[in-house]
Design an enzyme around this catalytic site. Structure first.
Site, PDB file in Angstrom:
ATOM      1  N   HIS A  72       0.857  -1.194   0.000  1.00 18.47           N
ATOM      2  CA  HIS A  72       0.000   0.000   0.000  1.00 18.47           C
ATOM      3  C   HIS A  72       0.887   1.236   0.000  1.00 18.47           C
ATOM      4  CE1 HIS A  72      -4.163  -1.621   1.278  1.00 18.47           C
ATOM      5  NE2 HIS A  72      -3.463  -2.591   0.728  1.00 18.47           N
ATOM      6  N   TYR A 201      -9.065   6.002   6.879  1.00 20.34           N
ATOM      7  CA  TYR A 201      -9.172   6.468   8.271  1.00 20.34           C
ATOM      8  C   TYR A 201     -10.153   7.637   8.250  1.00 20.34           C
ATOM      9  CZ  TYR A 201      -5.006   3.768   9.647  1.00 20.34           C
ATOM     10  OH  TYR A 201      -4.118   2.760   9.918  1.00 20.34           O
ATOM     11  N   PRO A 293      -4.378   1.065  18.404  1.00 24.34           N
ATOM     12  CA  PRO A 293      -4.111   0.538  17.060  1.00 24.34           C
ATOM     13  C   PRO A 293      -4.158   1.572  15.933  1.00 24.34           C
ATOM     14  CG  PRO A 293      -6.291  -0.128  17.811  1.00 24.34           C
ATOM     15  CD  PRO A 293      -5.644   0.561  18.964  1.00 24.34           C
ATOM     16  N   LYS A 297       1.126   0.359  14.792  1.00 22.60           N
ATOM     17  CA  LYS A 297       2.531   0.245  15.171  1.00 22.60           C
ATOM     18  C   LYS A 297       2.868  -1.013  15.978  1.00 22.60           C
ATOM     19  CE  LYS A 297       4.689   3.611  13.391  1.00 22.60           C
ATOM     20  NZ  LYS A 297       4.348   2.950  12.106  1.00 22.60           N
ATOM     21  N   TYR A 385       4.169   6.551   9.663  1.00 25.91           N
ATOM     22  CA  TYR A 385       3.330   5.390   9.347  1.00 25.91           C
ATOM     23  C   TYR A 385       4.139   4.302   8.638  1.00 25.91           C
ATOM     24  CZ  TYR A 385      -1.075   2.970   8.402  1.00 25.91           C
ATOM     25  OH  TYR A 385      -2.095   2.047   8.382  1.00 25.91           O
TER      26      TYR A 385
HETATM   27  C1  PHB Z   1      -6.285  -3.858  10.726  1.00 27.47           C
HETATM   28  O1  PHB Z   1      -6.311  -4.166   9.535  1.00 27.47           O
HETATM   29  O2  PHB Z   1      -6.708  -4.622  11.611  1.00 27.47           O
HETATM   30  C2  PHB Z   1      -5.759  -2.524  11.100  1.00 27.47           C
HETATM   31  C3  PHB Z   1      -5.227  -1.696  10.126  1.00 27.47           C
HETATM   32  C4  PHB Z   1      -4.743  -0.460  10.477  1.00 27.47           C
HETATM   33  C5  PHB Z   1      -4.802  -0.036  11.789  1.00 27.47           C
HETATM   34  C6  PHB Z   1      -5.328  -0.863  12.773  1.00 27.47           C
HETATM   35  C7  PHB Z   1      -5.814  -2.115  12.425  1.00 27.47           C
HETATM   36  O3  PHB Z   1      -4.349   1.208  12.126  1.00 27.47           O
END
Ligand code: PHB
Length: 392
Positions: A72, A201, A293, A297, A385
């Site tokens: 990605h 997000y 989450p 990280k 990130y």
């Molecule tokens: C997930 O795919 O579970 C996931 C992806 C990004 C995040 C947290 C969880 O920031």
């Protein structure tokens, strides 16, 4: 039994450490409370920083992540009913890989077992003794019912936030830095095609939502909820309506819906235990720290810890100099606190504070405009990130 490094926990930290040590000719034994099947089945997040993928590849366990994971090159921030792409690769030349954690663990376990490593799955009553002596001991009951005392030069506590390692450090010997957030994440797994080529997000007046993915046919999504929300109170229809409301916008974006096969609520917290060492016990990964989450990280930080730890142990075993052991905690903690800041920042920028005012909501939108609209701000997010460099 005797080994040089006794590793408690066969998660990302413990398994990568055993691999890094083997590469340096240092023997270890991994003691794990869960069974292999359970570890390989448990779904966790799956964002790998570029440096994590490069390390796995260097160690000979990255082939499947590269072949089956998805690279990605950015994420979408959605706010004010519009999508704003953060172009990681354009801004930093770097990317992340979506490859589920349990697949990483399958690859690591297979590689370690093929190399003849000693991993004790299904160990019961794991306890640590004499960790401030120069011969700490891990005691446990093996899967075959036999009592084992494993004498070590050092113990690596890689058994997560609920494991015995952290609890073995006496209260008076450690400082717990802790922050709870007044919300949780409601997570689902849905049998549906992808809704977006990249992670979304989303900030909205109704609260945060995250659109992620697992495989082409299974999607992972979350929405901010009360910390004590009960999954059984949410029908599939209600979940889809809430998720769609949070990502709705001028562009008509809607989610591809499907059967929801898993619903769970995740607590959001930040935690660091310092020092990350007590005598000959070294804490790594979630045993030493937990991040919310939002910054993706967790696994990456666990891997970065053990890179630092393996280097310290290599020096110690080569020279006998205990000074190299003292360097681990402070060196690892510098990255940990940067990641704590990033995870807290992403969390507070994107979630609705239940005690917040209309001012706070507008201030968040101002911040998001800045991040999406300024190359300097977007680069800050992209660097964090995709992951700061890890020195091997
Ligand atoms: C997930 O795919 O579970 C996931 C992806 C990004 C995040 C947290 C969880 O920031």
């Amino acid at each position: 039994m005797r080994t040089r490094v006794g590793i408690v926990g066969a998660g990302p930290a413990g398994l990568v450490l055993s691999l890094l040590l083997a590469e340096r000719g240092i023997d270890s034994v991994v003691v794990e409370a869960r069974g292999r099947e359970e570890i390989e089945r448990t779904m966790r997040a799956g964002v790998l920083e570029q440096g994590t993928v490069e390390l796995l590849t260097d160690l000979g366990v990255g082939a499947r992540a590269l072949a089956e994971g998805a690279r990605h090159e950015g994420v979408e921030l959605r706010f004010d009913r519009r999508g704003h792409r953060i172009d990681f690769t354009g801004l930093t030349g770097r990317a992340v890989w979506l490859y589920p954690q349990h697949e990483v663990l399958k690859d690591l376990i297979a590689a370690r077992l093929a190399a003849g490593a000693d991993i004790r799955f299904g160990a019961r009553d794991v306890a640590l003794h004499d960790v401030t002596s120069d011969e700490p001991v891990i005691s446990f009951t093996g899967a075959d019912g036999a009592a084992v005392r494993l004498r070590c030069d050092v113990v690596a506590g890689c058994d997560g936030s609920a494991g015995v390692s952290r609890r073995t450090v006496p209260d008076g010997e450690r400082t717990d830095y802790f922050r709870a957030y007044p919300f949780g994440w409601f997570g689902i797994l849905a049998e549906a095609p992808r809704s977006s080529p990249e992670l979304v997000y989303a900030h909205s007046e109704r609260g945060f939502a995250l659109i992620s993915t697992r495989t082409p046919d299974v999607q992972r999504m979350y929405f901010q909820c009360a910390p004590d929300e009960r999954p059984q109170d949410w029908s599939d229809d209600r979940i889809w309506a809430e998720l769609n409301a949070r990502v709705a916008g001028e562009d008509g974006f809607t989610l591809n819906e499907g059967r929801i096969v898993d619903k769970s609520v995740i607590a959001m917290r930040s935690y660091v235990c310092e020092p990350m060492r007590h005598g000959r016990l070294f804490l790594a990964g979630d045993a030493a720290h937990v991040v919310p989450p939002t910054g993706a990280k967790g696994l990456n930080l666990a891997v970065a810890d053990v890179v630092v730890l393996a280097r310290a142990l290599e020096r110690f075993f080569a020279t006998g100099d205990t000074g190299s052991l003292e360097a681990y905690g402070p060196a690892a903690a510098r990255r940990v606190w940067r990641a704590q800041h990033f995870s807290w920042w992403m969390t507070s920028m994107l979630h609705r504070d239940p005690d917040g005012s209309p001012f706070d909501l507008k201030r968040q939108l101002g911040e998001l405009e800045l991040v999406a609209g300024s190359t300097a701000s977007a680069t800050h997010l992209a660097e964090a990130y995709t992951g700061w460099p890890v020195e091997r």
